[in-house]
Write a protein that holds these residues in place. Sequence first.
Motif, PDB file in Angstrom:
ATOM      1  N   CYS A  73      -5.957  10.381   5.004  1.00  0.00           N
ATOM      2  CA  CYS A  73      -5.363   9.442   4.856  1.00  0.00           C
ATOM      3  C   CYS A  73      -6.126   8.343   4.783  1.00  0.00           C
ATOM      4  O   CYS A  73      -7.204   8.009   5.543  1.00  0.00           O
ATOM      5  CB  CYS A  73      -4.672   9.187   6.472  1.00  0.00           C
ATOM      6  SG  CYS A  73      -3.746   8.175   5.956  1.00  0.00           S
ATOM      7  N   ILE A  74      -6.018   7.349   3.635  1.00  0.00           N
ATOM      8  CA  ILE A  74      -6.684   6.245   3.955  1.00  0.00           C
ATOM      9  C   ILE A  74      -6.020   5.075   4.215  1.00  0.00           C
ATOM     10  O   ILE A  74      -5.881   3.879   3.716  1.00  0.00           O
ATOM     11  CB  ILE A  74      -7.220   6.091   2.087  1.00  0.00           C
ATOM     12  CG1 ILE A  74      -5.645   6.394   1.358  1.00  0.00           C
ATOM     13  CG2 ILE A  74      -8.508   7.058   2.219  1.00  0.00           C
ATOM     14  CD1 ILE A  74      -5.767   6.114  -0.534  1.00  0.00           C
ATOM     15  N   ASN A  75      -4.691   5.684   4.640  1.00  0.00           N
ATOM     16  CA  ASN A  75      -3.546   4.202   4.937  1.00  0.00           C
ATOM     17  C   ASN A  75      -3.319   3.178   4.372  1.00  0.00           C
ATOM     18  O   ASN A  75      -3.401   2.097   4.280  1.00  0.00           O
ATOM     19  CB  ASN A  75      -4.223   3.636   5.963  1.00  0.00           C
ATOM     20  CG  ASN A  75      -4.360   4.164   7.036  1.00  0.00           C
ATOM     21  OD1 ASN A  75      -3.833   4.718   7.833  1.00  0.00           O
ATOM     22  ND2 ASN A  75      -6.030   3.436   8.446  1.00  0.00           N
ATOM     23  N   CYS A  76      -2.271   4.052   2.813  1.00  0.00           N
ATOM     24  CA  CYS A  76      -2.411   2.886   1.862  1.00  0.00           C
ATOM     25  C   CYS A  76      -1.182   3.113   1.889  1.00  0.00           C
ATOM     26  O   CYS A  76      -0.745   2.297   0.692  1.00  0.00           O
ATOM     27  CB  CYS A  76      -2.576   4.057   0.724  1.00  0.00           C
ATOM     28  SG  CYS A  76      -1.507   5.536   0.176  1.00  0.00           S
ATOM     29  N   ASP A  77      -0.119   3.373   2.500  1.00  0.00           N
ATOM     30  CA  ASP A  77       1.076   3.139   3.163  1.00  0.00           C
ATOM     31  C   ASP A  77       1.827   3.592   1.989  1.00  0.00           C
ATOM     32  O   ASP A  77       3.534   3.532   2.136  1.00  0.00           O
ATOM     33  CB  ASP A  77       1.590   2.258   2.769  1.00  0.00           C
ATOM     34  CG  ASP A  77       2.438   1.698   4.159  1.00  0.00           C
ATOM     35  OD1 ASP A  77       2.577   2.374   4.929  1.00  0.00           O
ATOM     36  OD2 ASP A  77       2.827   0.406   3.638  1.00  0.00           O
ATOM     37  N   PHE A  78       1.990   4.614   0.640  1.00  0.00           N
ATOM     38  CA  PHE A  78       1.962   4.924  -0.181  1.00  0.00           C
ATOM     39  C   PHE A  78       3.904   5.860   0.745  1.00  0.00           C
ATOM     40  O   PHE A  78       4.515   5.584  -0.296  1.00  0.00           O
ATOM     41  CB  PHE A  78       1.932   5.663  -0.993  1.00  0.00           C
ATOM     42  CG  PHE A  78       0.658   5.400  -2.000  1.00  0.00           C
ATOM     43  CD1 PHE A  78       1.048   3.432  -2.468  1.00  0.00           C
ATOM     44  CD2 PHE A  78      -0.507   5.424  -2.796  1.00  0.00           C
ATOM     45  CE1 PHE A  78      -0.247   2.458  -3.366  1.00  0.00           C
ATOM     46  CE2 PHE A  78      -1.135   4.356  -3.703  1.00  0.00           C
ATOM     47  CZ  PHE A  78      -0.864   3.083  -3.567  1.00  0.00           C
ATOM     48  N   CYS A  79       2.924   6.531   1.336  1.00  0.00           N
ATOM     49  CA  CYS A  79       4.380   7.365   1.826  1.00  0.00           C
ATOM     50  C   CYS A  79       5.774   6.736   2.348  1.00  0.00           C
ATOM     51  O   CYS A  79       7.217   7.549   2.426  1.00  0.00           O
ATOM     52  CB  CYS A  79       4.028   9.026   2.692  1.00  0.00           C
ATOM     53  SG  CYS A  79       2.822   7.721   4.292  1.00  0.00           S
TER      54      CYS A  79
ATOM     55  N   GLN B 263       2.812   8.998   7.380  1.00  0.00           N
ATOM     56  CA  GLN B 263       1.222   9.062   8.360  1.00  0.00           C
ATOM     57  C   GLN B 263       1.586   8.946   9.554  1.00  0.00           C
ATOM     58  O   GLN B 263       0.008   9.788  10.258  1.00  0.00           O
ATOM     59  CB  GLN B 263       0.533   8.026   7.360  1.00  0.00           C
ATOM     60  CG  GLN B 263       0.880   6.633   7.980  1.00  0.00           C
ATOM     61  CD  GLN B 263       1.652   6.255   7.019  1.00  0.00           C
ATOM     62  OE1 GLN B 263       2.618   6.629   7.227  1.00  0.00           O
ATOM     63  NE2 GLN B 263       1.620   4.555   6.745  1.00  0.00           N
TER      64      GLN B 263
ATOM     65  N   CYS C 187       1.014  11.667  -1.778  1.00  0.00           N
ATOM     66  CA  CYS C 187      -0.115  10.795  -0.928  1.00  0.00           C
ATOM     67  C   CYS C 187      -1.244  10.928  -2.358  1.00  0.00           C
ATOM     68  O   CYS C 187      -1.942  12.812  -3.048  1.00  0.00           O
ATOM     69  CB  CYS C 187      -0.104  11.990  -0.370  1.00  0.00           C
ATOM     70  SG  CYS C 187      -1.807  11.862   1.037  1.00  0.00           S
ATOM     71  N   PRO C 188      -2.117  10.259  -2.166  1.00  0.00           N
ATOM     72  CA  PRO C 188      -2.870  10.051  -2.814  1.00  0.00           C
ATOM     73  C   PRO C 188      -4.448  11.477  -2.043  1.00  0.00           C
ATOM     74  O   PRO C 188      -5.253  11.668  -3.171  1.00  0.00           O
ATOM     75  CB  PRO C 188      -3.923   9.451  -3.388  1.00  0.00           C
ATOM     76  CG  PRO C 188      -3.319   7.952  -2.189  1.00  0.00           C
ATOM     77  CD  PRO C 188      -1.970   9.168  -2.073  1.00  0.00           C
ATOM     78  N   SER C 189      -4.341  11.039  -1.188  1.00  0.00           N
ATOM     79  CA  SER C 189      -4.919  12.150  -0.564  1.00  0.00           C
ATOM     80  C   SER C 189      -4.483  13.235  -0.302  1.00  0.00           C
ATOM     81  O   SER C 189      -5.015  14.129   0.137  1.00  0.00           O
ATOM     82  CB  SER C 189      -5.481  11.418   0.839  1.00  0.00           C
ATOM     83  OG  SER C 189      -5.746  10.275   1.533  1.00  0.00           O
TER      84      SER C 189
ATOM     85  N   ILE D 145      -2.536  15.363   1.472  1.00  0.00           N
ATOM     86  CA  ILE D 145      -2.264  15.650   2.364  1.00  0.00           C
ATOM     87  C   ILE D 145      -0.644  16.557   2.860  1.00  0.00           C
ATOM     88  O   ILE D 145       0.623  15.488   2.089  1.00  0.00           O
ATOM     89  CB  ILE D 145      -2.079  14.616   3.456  1.00  0.00           C
ATOM     90  CG1 ILE D 145      -3.311  13.867   3.228  1.00  0.00           C
ATOM     91  CG2 ILE D 145      -1.870  15.157   5.290  1.00  0.00           C
ATOM     92  CD1 ILE D 145      -3.368  12.490   4.135  1.00  0.00           C
TER      93      ILE D 145
ATOM     94  N   LEU E 213       2.004  16.469   4.376  1.00  0.00           N
ATOM     95  CA  LEU E 213       2.894  15.796   4.704  1.00  0.00           C
ATOM     96  C   LEU E 213       3.974  16.643   4.990  1.00  0.00           C
ATOM     97  O   LEU E 213       4.160  16.740   6.240  1.00  0.00           O
ATOM     98  CB  LEU E 213       3.617  14.281   4.405  1.00  0.00           C
ATOM     99  CG  LEU E 213       1.519  13.465   4.284  1.00  0.00           C
ATOM    100  CD1 LEU E 213       2.375  11.839   3.576  1.00  0.00           C
ATOM    101  CD2 LEU E 213       1.855  12.449   5.730  1.00  0.00           C
TER     102      LEU E 213
HETATM  103  S1  SF4 Z   1      -0.047   8.178   1.303  1.00  0.00           S
HETATM  104 FE1  SF4 Z   1      -1.649   9.905   2.393  1.00  0.00          FE
HETATM  105  S2  SF4 Z   1      -3.574   8.732   2.410  1.00  0.00           S
HETATM  106 FE2  SF4 Z   1      -1.541   7.248   2.374  1.00  0.00          FE
HETATM  107  S3  SF4 Z   1      -0.837   6.554   4.076  1.00  0.00           S
HETATM  108 FE3  SF4 Z   1       0.733   8.729   3.882  1.00  0.00          FE
HETATM  109  S4  SF4 Z   1      -0.576  10.003   4.500  1.00  0.00           S
HETATM  110 FE4  SF4 Z   1      -2.245   8.146   4.056  1.00  0.00          FE
END
Ligand code: SF4
Length: 446
Positions: free
Chosen positions: A374-380, A391, A423-425, A427, A429
């Motif tokens: 997770c890169i903590n981008c907050d998109f989710c 996240q 999620c760009p990673s 994951i 979720l």
């Molecule tokens: S979208 Fe993915 S990478 Fe970005 S905060 Fe959420 S879990 Fe982390």
Amino acid sequence: LKKIKISNTINIPIGGKPVDDIVVLKQGEFSGVKPSLIPFITPKLAVKVGDEVKIGSAMFFDKKDTDLLYLSPTCGVVEEIVYGDKRSLSSVIIKNNGKTDTEEKQSFSDISSIDVDTLRKAICQGGLWGIFKEFPFNNIPKTDSILPESIYVSLDNDEPFHPKSEVYLQDNLDDFSFGLDALKKLFTNVYMGVPLKSKSTQELLEDHITHKIKGHYPANQSDTLLYKNKTSSDDNNSFGIFGQDLIRLGYLLKNGKYPNTKIITLGGSILKKPTHLEVIDGESIANILKDEDIGDARVIAGGVFKGRTSCLKGYVGFNEYAIHILSEDLKQDLFGFMKPGFFKPTNSRTYMSFLNPFKNTNRDVSLYGEDRSCINCDFCYQVCPVDLQPQFIMKELYAKDVPNALSMGMLDCNSCGVCTYVCPSKIELSDIITTAKDDLYKELSK
Ligand code: SF4
Ligand code: SF4
């Protein structure tokens, strides 16, 4: 009548939208009933290979709740019983004989004169108790459970692509109204949301609609409406039902016959003719796709976000209303990260396609990236329709701290899958949270 706007929803640029015509599909040689798709039950067979069945004959029931019955949608002979992992019951295959012999069930001319227990019994014996789902775990409610005050009807499912209410209601309004009368008998509050853009449904059902909903997927899911409408955590125990199931319910109660047909969608940009189809429940996917050449494309039953991977040997499940075909054509894109990506899907403006997301709507099953942390981008968080921070819930679940995940609202998750999509990673979720909810339900039901 309330107008509500659900923010944090997503308009997915995906092609192959079914046209509004309904094609009536001639029944194929085989039909399938799939106990493995019914969540949380322990199925026990009521038939064996070689048995003759009619429309409405008992096929299987839940060992832990024997009144939860599932019936045959067709008339024929049980050809095969298919088992999955650890000999779990997967499917019962019926060879159709082309007849329409039907087992009689209880019928009613007027719902207002029946008591709740009689009604509940008729629904169970008619094989339709499984159309209800109970929040917050999305389980089938126990047949003897205390009914909650409220039920939420989802007329349209914005997940691409599901049958549109204006299409499936066309010739079925009488059965729908009868089913709605039954719901009003069972529940004090019947909440019904309609998309703001569905003008014809609003006209058809104007006396019954309680909410007009603005928003894209998953704004019109019943659990999203519940989240916006609830005033206390007690409301979490409400029931949900899909609009087309009211037609099935009305048909059963009015005619005393198991409703074995339904409208489904066949969608996907690689199809020659994406359309609405009227099929016998349990129809084989090979028969549904007999006029299409899909090569090795992926077959998804039940919706691209919440559905399951199926194949030409598969069958449409009891609660499934959509078949989607997605290309498996995964080409290597050399130095793809250096290219502008005019045709790649993006929700985060990573690629230039964000300037015109609907320019290319041909979708495939590629991840367009690799798994990473997770890169903590907050998109989710930005796309979650029920205001969760997926996240952080995911991190609590990885740390096995379920109480903390619960305190962050985990039970409000409606498994829409949009957080996973953006999620760009890469994951998973939605799967992580849904699995944790499922595990909790199993623990609580012991
Ligand atoms: S979208 Fe993915 S990478 Fe970005 S905060 Fe959420 S879990 Fe982390
Ligand atoms: S956390 Fe749940 S409700 Fe929120 S976007 Fe993810 S799957 Fe949907």
